[in-house]
Enzyme design. Structure first.
Site, PDB file in Angstrom:
ATOM      1  N   HIS A 241       4.988-102.139-116.023  1.00 15.23           N
ATOM      2  CA  HIS A 241       4.104-102.759-117.011  1.00 15.23           C
ATOM      3  C   HIS A 241       4.907-103.023-118.284  1.00 15.23           C
ATOM      4  O   HIS A 241       5.723-102.195-118.693  1.00 15.23           O
ATOM      5  CB  HIS A 241       2.920-101.843-117.301  1.00 15.23           C
TER       6      HIS A 241
ATOM      7  N   ASP B  55       4.416-102.827-121.524  1.00 16.21           N
ATOM      8  CA  ASP B  55       4.410-101.783-122.545  1.00 16.21           C
ATOM      9  C   ASP B  55       5.181-100.545-122.096  1.00 16.21           C
ATOM     10  O   ASP B  55       5.819 -99.862-122.903  1.00 16.21           O
ATOM     11  CB  ASP B  55       2.969-101.390-122.899  1.00 16.21           C
ATOM     12  N   LYS B  56       5.129-100.250-120.804  1.00 14.12           N
ATOM     13  CA  LYS B  56       5.855 -99.089-120.299  1.00 14.12           C
ATOM     14  C   LYS B  56       7.360 -99.339-120.205  1.00 14.12           C
ATOM     15  O   LYS B  56       8.154 -98.414-120.341  1.00 14.12           O
ATOM     16  CB  LYS B  56       5.294 -98.674-118.940  1.00 14.12           C
TER      17      LYS B  56
ATOM     18  N   GLU C 144      11.817 -98.508-131.663  1.00 17.06           N
ATOM     19  CA  GLU C 144      10.749 -99.405-131.228  1.00 17.06           C
ATOM     20  C   GLU C 144      11.343-100.546-130.395  1.00 17.06           C
ATOM     21  O   GLU C 144      12.399-101.084-130.746  1.00 17.06           O
ATOM     22  CB  GLU C 144      10.015 -99.987-132.438  1.00 17.06           C
TER      23      GLU C 144
ATOM     24  N   GLU D 171      14.899 -96.782-136.554  1.00 12.88           N
ATOM     25  CA  GLU D 171      15.896 -96.124-137.376  1.00 12.88           C
ATOM     26  C   GLU D 171      16.404 -94.845-136.716  1.00 12.88           C
ATOM     27  O   GLU D 171      15.741 -94.262-135.860  1.00 12.88           O
ATOM     28  CB  GLU D 171      15.327 -95.797-138.750  1.00 12.88           C
TER      29      GLU D 171
ATOM     30  N   LYS E  70      -1.223-101.914-112.298  1.00 12.51           N
ATOM     31  CA  LYS E  70      -2.204-101.138-113.057  1.00 12.51           C
ATOM     32  C   LYS E  70      -3.209-100.542-112.080  1.00 12.51           C
ATOM     33  O   LYS E  70      -3.453-101.098-111.010  1.00 12.51           O
ATOM     34  CB  LYS E  70      -2.939-102.020-114.076  1.00 12.51           C
TER      35      LYS E  70
ATOM     36  N   PHE F 280      -1.414-112.554-108.488  1.00  9.78           N
ATOM     37  CA  PHE F 280      -0.669-111.832-109.523  1.00  9.78           C
ATOM     38  C   PHE F 280       0.827-111.991-109.232  1.00  9.78           C
ATOM     39  O   PHE F 280       1.495-111.052-108.844  1.00  9.78           O
ATOM     40  CB  PHE F 280      -1.080-110.356-109.533  1.00  9.78           C
TER      41      PHE F 280
ATOM     42  N   ASP G  39       3.231-111.031-119.939  1.00 13.53           N
ATOM     43  CA  ASP G  39       2.708-110.468-121.190  1.00 13.53           C
ATOM     44  C   ASP G  39       3.832-109.747-121.917  1.00 13.53           C
ATOM     45  O   ASP G  39       4.612-109.012-121.300  1.00 13.53           O
ATOM     46  CB  ASP G  39       1.577-109.465-120.918  1.00 13.53           C
ATOM     47  N   ALA G  40       3.899-109.923-123.219  1.00 15.34           N
ATOM     48  CA  ALA G  40       4.865-109.179-124.016  1.00 15.34           C
ATOM     49  C   ALA G  40       4.502-107.697-124.011  1.00 15.34           C
ATOM     50  O   ALA G  40       3.338-107.321-123.861  1.00 15.34           O
ATOM     51  CB  ALA G  40       4.900-109.709-125.451  1.00 15.34           C
TER      52      ALA G  40
ATOM     53  N   ARG H  70       1.919 -98.738-127.019  1.00 17.89           N
ATOM     54  CA  ARG H  70       0.614 -99.391-126.849  1.00 17.89           C
ATOM     55  C   ARG H  70      -0.205 -98.817-125.700  1.00 17.89           C
ATOM     56  O   ARG H  70      -1.281 -99.336-125.396  1.00 17.89           O
ATOM     57  CB  ARG H  70       0.797-100.895-126.641  1.00 17.89           C
ATOM     58  N   LYS H  71       0.279 -97.760-125.073  1.00 18.46           N
ATOM     59  CA  LYS H  71      -0.474 -97.154-123.970  1.00 18.46           C
ATOM     60  C   LYS H  71      -0.701 -95.665-124.245  1.00 18.46           C
ATOM     61  O   LYS H  71      -0.457 -94.802-123.413  1.00 18.46           O
ATOM     62  CB  LYS H  71       0.276 -97.358-122.650  1.00 18.46           C
TER      63      LYS H  71
ATOM     64  N   LYS I 116      10.361 -91.414-130.471  1.00 15.46           N
ATOM     65  CA  LYS I 116      10.326 -90.511-131.624  1.00 15.46           C
ATOM     66  C   LYS I 116      10.990 -89.179-131.290  1.00 15.46           C
ATOM     67  O   LYS I 116      10.666 -88.553-130.280  1.00 15.46           O
ATOM     68  CB  LYS I 116       8.884 -90.262-132.058  1.00 15.46           C
TER      69      LYS I 116
ATOM     70  N   LYS J  44       9.185 -85.286-135.281  1.00 13.27           N
ATOM     71  CA  LYS J  44       7.993 -86.065-135.596  1.00 13.27           C
ATOM     72  C   LYS J  44       6.811 -85.440-134.866  1.00 13.27           C
ATOM     73  O   LYS J  44       6.731 -85.456-133.644  1.00 13.27           O
ATOM     74  CB  LYS J  44       8.196 -87.529-135.199  1.00 13.27           C
TER      75      LYS J  44
ATOM     76  N   ASP K 208       3.863 -86.308-134.439  1.00 15.53           N
ATOM     77  CA  ASP K 208       3.107 -87.163-133.525  1.00 15.53           C
ATOM     78  C   ASP K 208       3.376 -86.764-132.085  1.00 15.53           C
ATOM     79  O   ASP K 208       2.476 -86.764-131.243  1.00 15.53           O
ATOM     80  CB  ASP K 208       3.523 -88.635-133.695  1.00 15.53           C
TER      81      ASP K 208
END
Length: 389
Positions: free
Chosen positions: A17, A19-20, A45, A58, A169, A233, A241-242, A247-248, A268, A272, A274
């Site tokens: 995918h 995003d993955k 990123e 960074e 998916k 598909f 798709d970008a 995003r997941k 990260k 961090k 998060d």
């Protein structure tokens, strides 16, 4: 449907995918940086689209380009996933690298000195969750969504490379009674395929994999089993798709069965919170449920940038639990150091262990000998039992 019966749905996405792909690239670069300096500060990123990968973010290693081969890391990641398509090919795509040095303003608040402990890398709220509805203490809807795609990926790589593509998916809807799943109501799988693929053959292959993944007697009715519902598909992955890092986040955590603080994980470094505090929150929740102090447990922790200790710590147990929440929270804070440094040490996070987390979930996995998924250990349960039995 009675009050003690309900349905719930979670989804997952495969390693192909878009995003993955971005998450995996970000975490592979992070692991490479940790191999150079285990104390690296990093936030990587990634954006992927048709034959293009853009890197930003960074790192505290200012000369990182001379110490790691970013181009090689990116291309190997995409090749391992299985992308050699005309409009997204590991060998031919363009890579734009805009990663730069970390802000000194952040560093002065985070770095440990003689006069100051290691501070949190950012402000935020983090959640951890566990439930006894599965053996790995994860929501069953997400667990089976992940397992379907893991098994589908393995079969694609071993038998169906010419037929099935990397982008996929899943979505699993289960019926619950008295708080526990009893079977699937609907299952959806979308999997990229070749131009000349027979839709019926694709459906049969996927159905066999899904049926073998679900527990006996749990498979939904045939009319409620959906495969590629648009009918086709072929164009998939970043050409369709970008994709972007982070995003997941619901797929990465609890499939919507628990709140999310909003912060993504991949790319990260573990200072961090998060990332690291979310791992610690899961560790606490899982051990509480394993110790049978509750059937479900939700943890929330909050931090401020540059501050060493949490601003708040919250525990919520299921209604049937007889444990005093305040007493349990106080005990947890007595036996665990929830500062960023305390979390790093307790879970042994200063290792290149993050690539493995970047697809098919950060939680519900088995701890490994290299230190990955240490937050899934159950070594706190005995202390909890001795205090609250």
């Amino acid at each position: 449907m009675s009050n003690n019966s309900y349905i719930f749905t979670s989804e997952s996405v495969a390693e192909g995918h878009p995003d993955k792909i971005a998450d995996q690239i970000s975490d592979r670069i992070l692991d490479a940086l940790i191999n150079v300096d285990k104390n690296v500060r990093s936030g990587i990123e990634t954006m992927v689209t048709s034959n293009l990968v853009i890197l930003s973010g960074e790192t505290s290693i200012t000369d990182f380009n001379s110490q790691i081969d970013v181009d090689k890391i990116v291309r190997k990641c995409i090749r391992d996933i299985g992308y050699a398509q005309k409009n997204f090919h590991w060998e031919n795509l363009e890579i734009i690298n805009k990663i730069h040095g970390q802000s000194p303003d952040i560093a002065q608040g985070v770095d440990e000195t003689d006069n100051k402990d290691l501070g949190a890398g950012d402000q935020g709220i983090m959640f951890g969750y566990a439930t006894d509805e599965t053996e790995n203490y994860m929501p069953a809807t997400l667990h089976y969504s992940n397992q379907i795609l893991l098994n589908l990926s393995a079969q694609r790589k071993s038998q169906y490379q010419e037929l099935l593509g990397p982008d996929a998916k899943s979505q699993v809807t289960l019926e619950y009674k008295n708080g526990y799943p009893i079977g699937a109501k609907k299952i959806l799988v979308s999997n990229q395929h070749s131009e000349d693929a027979n839709p019926s053959k694709v459906r049969d292959i996927i159905k066999e994999i899904v049926s073998s993944t679900m527990p006996k007697g749990w498979m939904c009715k045939d009319e409620d089993f959906l495969v590629n519902p648009t009918g086709k598909f072929v164009v998939g992955g970043p050409d369709g798709d970008a994709g972007l890092t982070g995003r997941k986040i619901i797929v990465d955590t609890y499939g919507g069965a628990a709140p999310h603080g909003g912060g993504a994980f991949s790319g990260k470094d573990p200072t961090k919170v998060d990332r690291s505090a979310a791992y610690m929150a899961r560790y606490i929740a899982k051990n509480i449920v394993h110790a049978k102090l509750a059937k479900k447990c939700l943890i929330q922790i909050s931090y401020a940038i540059g501050v060493s200790y949490p601003l708040s710590f919250y525990i919520k147990l299921d209604e049937d639990s007889k444990i005093d929440h305040k007493k349990l929270a106080t005990f947890i804070l007595e036996i665990l150091d929830l500062s960023p440094k305390g979390i790093l040490n307790h879970l042994d996070l200063l290792k290149p262990i993050y690539t493995k987390t970047s697809c098919y979930g950060h939680f519900g996995r088995l701890p490994e000998i290299d230190g990955s998924f240490s937050w899934e250990k159950l070594d706190l349960a005995d202390k909890l039992l001795s205090e609250f039995s």
